[in-house]
Design an enzyme around this catalytic site. Structure first.
Site, PDB file in Angstrom:
ATOM      1  N   ARG A 108      -3.969  -9.764   5.611  1.00  0.00           N
ATOM      2  CA  ARG A 108      -4.354  -9.721   3.943  1.00  0.00           C
ATOM      3  C   ARG A 108      -2.542  -9.747   2.802  1.00  0.00           C
ATOM      4  O   ARG A 108      -2.730  -8.131   3.037  1.00  0.00           O
ATOM      5  CB  ARG A 108      -5.454  -9.003   3.974  1.00  0.00           C
ATOM      6  CG  ARG A 108      -5.956  -9.289   2.064  1.00  0.00           C
ATOM      7  CD  ARG A 108      -7.238  -8.282   2.574  1.00  0.00           C
ATOM      8  NE  ARG A 108      -7.506  -8.261   1.151  1.00  0.00           N
ATOM      9  CZ  ARG A 108      -7.296  -8.007  -0.348  1.00  0.00           C
ATOM     10  NH1 ARG A 108      -6.242  -6.662   0.059  1.00  0.00           N
ATOM     11  NH2 ARG A 108      -7.718  -8.085  -1.312  1.00  0.00           N
TER      12      ARG A 108
ATOM     13  N   LYS B 182       0.388  -1.351   0.278  1.00  0.00           N
ATOM     14  CA  LYS B 182       0.193  -0.262   0.205  1.00  0.00           C
ATOM     15  C   LYS B 182       0.602   1.413   0.115  1.00  0.00           C
ATOM     16  O   LYS B 182       1.810   0.975   0.147  1.00  0.00           O
ATOM     17  CB  LYS B 182      -0.916  -0.048   1.565  1.00  0.00           C
ATOM     18  CG  LYS B 182      -2.383  -0.610   1.031  1.00  0.00           C
ATOM     19  CD  LYS B 182      -2.974  -0.713   1.644  1.00  0.00           C
ATOM     20  CE  LYS B 182      -4.711  -1.362   1.177  1.00  0.00           C
ATOM     21  NZ  LYS B 182      -5.573  -2.105   2.377  1.00  0.00           N
TER      22      LYS B 182
HETATM   23  C1  7PM Z   1      -5.508   1.529  -2.541  1.00  0.00           C
HETATM   24  C2  7PM Z   1      -6.087   0.661  -1.460  1.00  0.00           C
HETATM   25  C3  7PM Z   1      -5.086  -0.196  -3.161  1.00  0.00           C
HETATM   26  C4  7PM Z   1      -6.201  -0.882  -1.393  1.00  0.00           C
HETATM   27  C5  7PM Z   1      -4.917  -1.271  -3.360  1.00  0.00           C
HETATM   28  C6  7PM Z   1      -5.910  -1.952  -1.905  1.00  0.00           C
HETATM   29  C7  7PM Z   1      -8.505  -4.434   1.417  1.00  0.00           C
HETATM   30  C8  7PM Z   1      -9.600  -4.765   1.444  1.00  0.00           C
HETATM   31  C9  7PM Z   1      -8.003  -3.957  -0.336  1.00  0.00           C
HETATM   32  C10 7PM Z   1      -8.122  -3.713   3.073  1.00  0.00           C
HETATM   33  C11 7PM Z   1      -9.851  -5.896   3.025  1.00  0.00           C
HETATM   34  C12 7PM Z   1      -5.086  -4.194  -1.829  1.00  0.00           C
HETATM   35  C13 7PM Z   1      -6.416  -2.810  -2.172  1.00  0.00           C
HETATM   36  N1  7PM Z   1      -7.703  -3.909   0.669  1.00  0.00           N
HETATM   37  N2  7PM Z   1      -9.564  -5.721   2.090  1.00  0.00           N
HETATM   38  N3  7PM Z   1      -8.814  -4.787  -0.008  1.00  0.00           N
HETATM   39  N4  7PM Z   1      -8.753  -5.292   3.916  1.00  0.00           N
HETATM   40  N5  7PM Z   1     -10.527  -6.408   4.126  1.00  0.00           N
HETATM   41  O1  7PM Z   1      -4.382  -3.939  -1.248  1.00  0.00           O
HETATM   42  O2  7PM Z   1      -7.394  -3.488   3.797  1.00  0.00           O
HETATM   43  O3  7PM Z   1      -5.110  -5.088  -2.318  1.00  0.00           O
HETATM   44  S1  7PM Z   1      -8.036  -3.933  -1.856  1.00  0.00           S
END
Ligand code: 7PM
Length: 279
Positions: A257, A223
């Site tokens: 995750r 991230k």
């Molecule tokens: C910016 C923000 C870029 C988030 C990519 C993402 C989460 C999730 C995602 C989390 C849960 C990623 C994401 N992040 N579900 N889905 N918790 N529960 O890194 O932090 O894949 S999308």
């Protein structure tokens, strides 16, 4: 807190911190875009992550990245359902469906998914009802705003207090919909309507959340907060992601995750060994 979760017919052991492996079936996910759209490659990748020690695989067909292009219901179903069927017949660990759409939740669980991971915390139409009927664990994630605009101007009086209030409100909505308390998980939602300062406040005080006797799940890998601190690009953030996962696990977070399974499994084994020491 319960030590095992029944995920459809499969068991998720949370007596120690575990890895949830990310499998994005999307064109535009920021770090692994398009790679796993081919079902054969997606299955190979899932097998690899299971062999590396993932406890559960999170499959998503709709990118939740800030500003990502929305995916239609048909497109999302076409992407995830065949892959859930293939992976659930080839691998015996539970599968989680990363979606906010009620129809996708129901179809995914019918196809073999044993958990729902919803960045909207069941706030989209029909989601509470679909999750209640699905009878599988549900992860409720905090997000301020919506994915299109959430990073424009995140604003909190106190980020931990506000997330605690959100958890309370969503737990009450879930209870009213008939979802048993003990099949819920909570996630503060790193990067979802948060500045770097907010993300650091959450990570440093993740043990201060009211978790209502439920397991906490966090997603930190790759991230932008890791890039903001280190200057590393998306592909160079593994060391910081491992440090962040360790900081979370030491404070009691039960599920990490992550895209980086083998490295995270090692970090969680070390964290758990340290947390288990008696002196
Ligand atoms: C910016 C923000 C870029 C988030 C990519 C993402 C989460 C999730 C995602 C989390 C849960 C990623 C994401 N992040 N579900 N889905 N918790 N529960 O890194 O932090 O894949 S999308």
């Amino acid at each position: 807190m319960r030590k095992t979760f029944a995920c459809g017919g499969r068991v998720l052991d949370l007596s120690q911190p575990q890895v949830m492996a990310v499998l994005n079936i999307t064109e535009d996910s920021f770090s692994d875009g398009g790679q796993w759209l081919d079902p054969v490659r997606a299955l190979e990748h899932a097998l690899q992550m299971a062999a590396e020690g993932a406890a559960i695989i999170d499959i998503g067909g709709e990118s939740t990245r800030p500003g990502a292009i929305p995916v239609s219901l048909e497109e999302e179903l076409d992407r995830v359902i065949p892959i859930i069927e293939a992976i659930s017949s080839a691998i015996d660990i539970p599968i989680s469906i990363d979606t906010s759409k009620a129809e996708v939740m129901s179809a995914a669980v019918a196809a073999g998914a044993g958990m729902i991971n919803d960045v909207w915390a069941l706030r989209q139409p029909g989601a509470l009802k679909a999750a209640a009927a699905a009878k599988v664990p549900v992860c409720l994630m905090h997000m301020q705003g919506d994915p299109g605009s959430m990073q424009k101007n995140p604003d909190y009086e106190n980020v931990v207090d506000e997330i605690n209030g959100f958890f309370k409100q969503r737990l009450s909505a879930a209870a009213s919909a008939g979802i048993e308390h003990d099949r819920l998980l909570l996630d503060p939602g790193f990067g979802f309507g948060k500045t770097l300062e907010h993300n650091l406040q959450i990570l440093s005080h993740v043990d201060a959340f009211d978790h209502f006797d439920l397991p906490l799940l966090v997603g930190l890998s790759r991230k932008s907060m890791l890039g903001q601190i280190t200057g590393a690009g998306v592909d160079g953030r593994l060391p910081a992601g491992i440090a962040a996962a360790t900081i979370a696990a030491i404070q009691g977070v039960k599920i990490i995750r992550t895209h980086d399974v083998a490295a995270s499994v090692q970090a969680l084994k070390l964290s758990y060994a340290v947390m288990s020491v008696d002196l």
